[in-house]
Design a protein around this motif. Structure first.
Motif, PDB file in Angstrom:
ATOM      1  N   ASP A  34       0.857  -1.192   0.000  1.00 32.71           N
ATOM      2  CA  ASP A  34       0.000   0.000   0.000  1.00 32.71           C
ATOM      3  C   ASP A  34       0.890   1.239   0.000  1.00 32.71           C
ATOM      4  O   ASP A  34       1.749   1.406   0.864  1.00 32.71           O
ATOM      5  CB  ASP A  34      -0.887  -0.026   1.248  1.00 32.71           C
ATOM      6  N   THR A  35       0.682   2.127  -0.964  1.00 34.93           N
ATOM      7  CA  THR A  35       1.584   3.290  -1.080  1.00 34.93           C
ATOM      8  C   THR A  35       1.453   4.241   0.111  1.00 34.93           C
ATOM      9  O   THR A  35       2.421   4.882   0.500  1.00 34.93           O
ATOM     10  CB  THR A  35       1.283   4.078  -2.381  1.00 34.93           C
ATOM     11  N   GLU A  36       0.255   4.330   0.713  1.00 37.56           N
ATOM     12  CA  GLU A  36       0.064   5.249   1.844  1.00 37.56           C
ATOM     13  C   GLU A  36       0.522   4.624   3.160  1.00 37.56           C
ATOM     14  O   GLU A  36       1.283   5.220   3.926  1.00 37.56           O
ATOM     15  CB  GLU A  36      -1.418   5.632   1.943  1.00 37.56           C
ATOM     16  N   ASP A  57       8.002   1.000  -6.627  1.00 41.15           N
ATOM     17  CA  ASP A  57       7.715   2.065  -5.665  1.00 41.15           C
ATOM     18  C   ASP A  57       7.497   1.548  -4.239  1.00 41.15           C
ATOM     19  O   ASP A  57       7.535   2.330  -3.287  1.00 41.15           O
ATOM     20  CB  ASP A  57       6.484   2.873  -6.120  1.00 41.15           C
ATOM     21  N   VAL A  58       7.248   0.234  -4.079  1.00 40.92           N
ATOM     22  CA  VAL A  58       7.010  -0.294  -2.718  1.00 40.92           C
ATOM     23  C   VAL A  58       8.030  -1.361  -2.302  1.00 40.92           C
ATOM     24  O   VAL A  58       7.927  -1.920  -1.213  1.00 40.92           O
ATOM     25  CB  VAL A  58       5.576  -0.877  -2.583  1.00 40.92           C
TER      26      VAL A  58
END
Length: 995
Positions: A803-805, A859-860
């Motif tokens: 999860d990016t957030e 990105d993660v």
């Protein structure tokens, strides 16, 4: 046919077969059969040398027979002594001979003793020339048994000594990969046990020890000193008399001249042992008292060094004198009678603080020896006769400007106070005055802290003096109000801090606790009513002092209960009062609701609760829980509040009251596990609701921790949620579907409620972080107790890494799961913590982390690396080393991650592995060197320091692996030598120097 064959090899094979059969069935043989076989084997000892090994194996089997006729053991040993040249045999065959002797000594002792000294002589011939360490261990044991079991040595004492002492000192280095595991230390201890087993060896052994002491070989000196110490346990004056001057001369020389601490320590032990040996000896009326003359020699050679102006040999002399004085009460009196007056005189003569400190430290050494002998009669003790000058010297040290001299003086003062009846009542008052002055007004914090520690040590011995004199003075200083004229605000604040610390330090006796706790609480109430900005820090200081008192009370039942029932209601009352004032918008007391102050109160309430008995804890919990659930304030002191207390109620005006859930957490999560919590189901529901709905992160987190602490101790359910070692019974996609197998709110139902709350909160909305916090704490609570549903929650957490957030926070959550929590969920507060839970978590989840990393988007990916490094960082190092080959490539990849937390965590994980698994790390040296050198230029100071430490640790790899990189590393490490941060430069110097 084989046994009668003319070919010795064939005969040997026949006897070998017979011997192997006997080794299997010797316990089934009858007496006549044993007799027949023994006579046969004895005759075979005269056979060809190729046959002898098999004959000895047969005799070993027969030596273990219980039905061996009387006289046969002697017959067998005589035959071996006469017919077999043992030292010409192979190692295994020699070992067989030792085994035969050992077997007979353990079962036929009286028969062998009938041989007299012939048995000893026969064994000497067997052992003479033995070189194999496996055989020597057995042979040394036989010699010990010969002496311990009182076999006749006859005229062969010297021969027995020679045949064993030729191995002294032991010079043996085990071969690499030795399957037998015999170490040099094993041989040293075994030989020492022989040499120190009888006074009969003394005339031969003591000259040998003196000779080795005078050699240049350090190991020989150490071995000789340790052997001498061992011998003193069984020697008497008669054995030592002739050699005492030489022994003293050698010991003195070594202590005065050696640069080795080990040798000095062993010399002092040997001197103490010699003095103790002479002290034990019983004298006849006409014999000389060697102890007096020996101590006279020591005093003569050491005393004058204590008076030398340059004080060059003061310490070696003092150590020798203290070693002799520590041997017995008699040596103590003899030495101190001569030395203590001299030291007191020298203290007065010398004016420099450094010299006085040295003299006082020596005096302290002799005072510590007095403790060893306990209470002594007044007419015998030198120390009691010197009471006035000793006290004068110690008190003068306490007023000296030198901090180091003060510190030694405080140690001496503590020691004098521990000597029963030494200090008079007027001395004790003076002691307290000095301690107050040093604790409160001495500029140097070292002296101040030492004085507080001394007060804490002496208070249990003299509770009336400290409660009557010290506590009132400290209270007066504390209540003195604002800074006086000419006194800076900072100095006044520092004085108050020290008063608080001193009040806590002296609270080491229940009667004193009853005096100090009201003072501390009164001061806290006074600070609460103030409006200055500094109130927060002042409150934290009072709470820190209360926490120290709570810890000191824990082992005393009366003190613990007094503290709990006095402090906990008072803190709760003050907090409730402050929260209600906040709700009604009145200003005073607001500081008490600051996170910092509430966080300081938590350990006070926790420490006051953890050691309560179940009965007293139950009494207390029946008040505290209704306070939070029903607003029942009647048990609180000063309980007239402006409005009702509803910390779990709705409305923004109750936000301040909700913050006090932190104090509820401190209390209920510290209770013993067998204490029933009233209305526990309702409490859990309220905590759950608060953790998910509250806007204040502090309140939400403490509610989640409190919920998790209760879940961890909750009795196991009987359905899907019951504790078990089986994996999660649910598929990962159905982590909410917890089946309930029976009515009633057991653990299963509570967890169902929790996941019903968490799932929508994690999916979307403004409170995703609160839901994640709850998930983390509940997961930790279940992981610690091996609850099967923990794996379902962990899988959910693993899913959030993508999860990016929430991904970065979820990754940091793995540190929370693995680390020790300071306030809840640890063994100190009775949490259910299973052994090796970290290893189990690692085994279950690291493969999933690795798999997730490879499948994740760019990105993660860092989240998975961060989570992995947190898990590895908290794993026991031996476990980590075994898993290293499979994880190393991922760790190296983590070093390229731009996240500094990942970098720092990975570096701290790799550092111990470089030291503990050099062979595996050597395979990746090229990558490691490159990564570490790159990170020495990181913008983050902590990363630069960690990278330099790892570059330093690289030098533990094999030199041949490192040499190709030497020039490159030295050049690269020149840059951080000029780093703007001193700590970085320090690490760079160490690393570059090692390279």
């Amino acid at each position: 046919f084989c046994l009668e064959n003319t070919d010795p090899r064939t005969r040997g094979r026949g006897i070998q077969l017979l011997s192997q059969v006997l080794l299997q069935c010797y316990s089934l043989l009858q007496e006549k059969e044993v007799l027949h076989l023994v006579l046969f084997y004895e005759s075979r000892l005269q056979d060809h040398h190729l046959v002898i090994p098999s004959v000895l194996q047969g005799l070993r089997a027969l030596s273990m027979c219980e039905v061996l006729s009387p006289g046969l053991a002697v017959s067998v040993l005589k035959a071996i002594f006469q017919e077999v040249h043992v030292q010409s045999l192979m190692q295994l065959d020699r070992h067989t001979v030792y085994s035969i002797i050992t077997n007979f000594m353990s079962t036929r002792e009286e028969e062998l003793k009938g041989l007299g000294a012939d048995f000893t002589f026969g064994f000497i011939q067997v052992m003479d020339g033995e070189k194999d360490p496996r055989n020597l261990l057995v042979a040394f044991q036989i010699v010990r048994d010969l002496i311990a079991k009182d076999y006749a040595l006859g005229p062969f004492v010297e021969e027995l000594f020679e045949v064993t002492s030729c191995y002294f000192p032991v010079d043996f280095t085990p071969p690499p990969n030795d399957p037998h595991g015999i170490q040099r230390e094993d041989l040293i201890l075994s030989l020492r046990a022989v040499l120190a087993s009888t006074p009969q060896f003394a005339e031969f052994l003591l000259p040998l020890l003196i000779e080795k002491l005078d050699s240049e070989l350090q190991s020989a000196k150490l071995d000789s000193l340790q052997t001498l110490t061992a011998c003193c346990a069984i020697y008497g004056q008669k054995e030592l008399q002739e050699f005492l001057p030489s022994l003293w001369s050698s010991l003195r020389r070594e202590v005065f001249q050696t640069a080795s601490e080990k040798i000095e320590t062993e010399c002092l032990s040997a001197l103490r042992a010699l003095s103790a040996c002479l002290s034990r000896s019983v004298l006849s009326s006409d014999s000389e008292d060697l102890l007096d003359s020996f101590l006279s020699s020591i005093l003569q050679d050491c005393r004058h060094h204590l008076c030398e102006p340059d004080m060059k040999l003061v310490w070696p002399s003092a150590k020798l004198l203290q070693a002799a004085a520590g041997a017995s009460l008699r040596t103590y009196y003899c030495i101190t009678r001569n030395v203590l007056p001299l030291l007191l005189e020298q203290y007065t003569k010398h004016t420099q603080s450094s010299q006085r400190r040295t003299i006082l430290e020596m005096l302290l050494g002799f005072l510590e020896l007095q403790q060893k002998w306990g209470h002594v009669e007044e007419d015998e003790s030198t120390l009691l006769s010197l009471q006035a000058p000793v006290c004068s010297v110690v008190f003068s040290a306490l007023t000296d400007p030198s901090v180091q001299l003060q510190l030694v003086g405080i140690k001496a003062l503590t020691l004098l106070g521990s000597l029963q009846g030494f200090l008079s009542s007027s001395d004790l008052e003076l002691v307290v005055d000095h301690l107050i002055r040093l604790a409160l007004h001495e500029e140097d914090s070292q002296s101040s802290e030492a004085a507080m520690e001394a007060a804490g040590s002496l208070a249990p011995t003299y509770p009336k003096v400290f409660s009557g004199r010290m506590v009132p003075r400290l209270e007066e200083e504390l209540q003195s109000g604002r800074a006086g004229k000419g006194e800076s605000y900072h100095n006044h604040r520092s004085l108050q801090q020290r008063c608080l610390q001193a009040l806590a330090a002296v609270s080491t006796h229940t009667s004193i606790v009853k005096e100090t706790v009201p003072v501390l609480l009164q001061h806290l109430q006074k600070v609460q009513k103030g409006t200055e900005a500094r109130n927060t820090q002042d409150m934290v200081s009072v709470c820190q002092s209360l926490h120290r008192v709570a810890l000191q009370c824990q082992q005393d039942v009366e003190g613990c209960w007094y503290f709990h029932q006095t402090v906990v209601p008072c803190l709760l009352a003050m907090a409730v009062q402050a929260a209600m004032q906040e709700s009604t918008h009145t200003l005073p007391g607001k500081a008490l609701l600051e996170e910092e102050v509430l966080a300081a109160m938590i350990p006070v309430i926790s420490a006051a609760t953890t050691h309560l008995s179940p009965e007293l804890a139950a009494q207390s919990v029946s008040h505290v829980v209704p306070l939070f659930l029903d607003g029942e304030v009647s048990f609180l002191p000063q309980n007239s509040f402006p409005c009702s207390f509803k910390p779990f109620g709705d409305g923004e005006c109750l936000e301040a009251q909700r913050r006090l859930v932190a104090l509820l957490m401190a209390f209920v999560c510290s209770l013993p596990r067998d204490v029933a919590i009233p209305q526990q189901d309702i409490l859990l529901q309220e905590l759950l609701a608060l953790s998910c709905s509250c806007n204040c992160p502090f309140t939400a987190t403490t509610a989640a921790k409190c919920f998790a602490g209760l879940v961890n101790k909750h009795a196991a359910g009987k359905g899907a949620g019951a504790d078990a070692s089986s994996p999660c019974p649910l598929p990962a996609g159905e982590w909410l579907s917890l089946s309930l197998s029976f009515p009633g709110q057991q653990l299963d139902e509570i967890l169902q409620l929790a996941v019903n709350r968490m799932e929508p909160g994690l999916a979307e909305g403004p409170r995703r972080m609160q839901a994640l916090t709850l998930l983390l704490w509940v997961t930790k609570a279940l992981v610690l107790r091996y609850h099967p549903l923990s794996s379902c929650l962990t899988d959910k957490l693993l899913g959030l890494l993508g999860d990016t957030e929430l991904g970065p926070a979820a990754a940091d959550g793995f540190s929370l799961l693995m680390a020790e929590s300071p306030d809840v969920l640890h063994k100190g507060c009775h949490a259910d913590v299973r052994i090796m839970f970290r290893q189990r978590f690692f085994t279950d989840n690291v493969p999933k982390l690795v798999q997730g990393f490879h499948a994740a988007g760019p990105d993660v990916k860092a989240n998975y690396l961060k989570g992995l490094s947190h898990v590895l960082n908290h794993l026991p190092k031996p476990v980590l080393v075994t898993e290293l080959p499979t994880l190393l490539s991922l760790l190296l990849e983590a070093l390229s991650c731009s996240d500094r937390v990942v970098q720092l965590s990975t570096l701290s994980c790799l550092h111990p592995l470089l030291l503990e698994a050099p062979q595996i790390m050597s395979l990746h040296v090229d990558t490691l060197v490159t990564k570490f050198l790159n990170l020495t230029s990181s913008p983050t100071m902590a990363v630069r320091i960690a990278a330099l430490r790892c570059a330093h640790a690289l030098t533990s790899l094999p030199t041949t692996v490192l040499l190709p990189y030497k020039g490159r590393v030295i050049r690269a490490l020149a840059k951080p030598l000029d780093d703007k941060k001193r700590l970085v430069r320090k690490e760079a110097v160490a690393a570059r120097g090692e390279w």
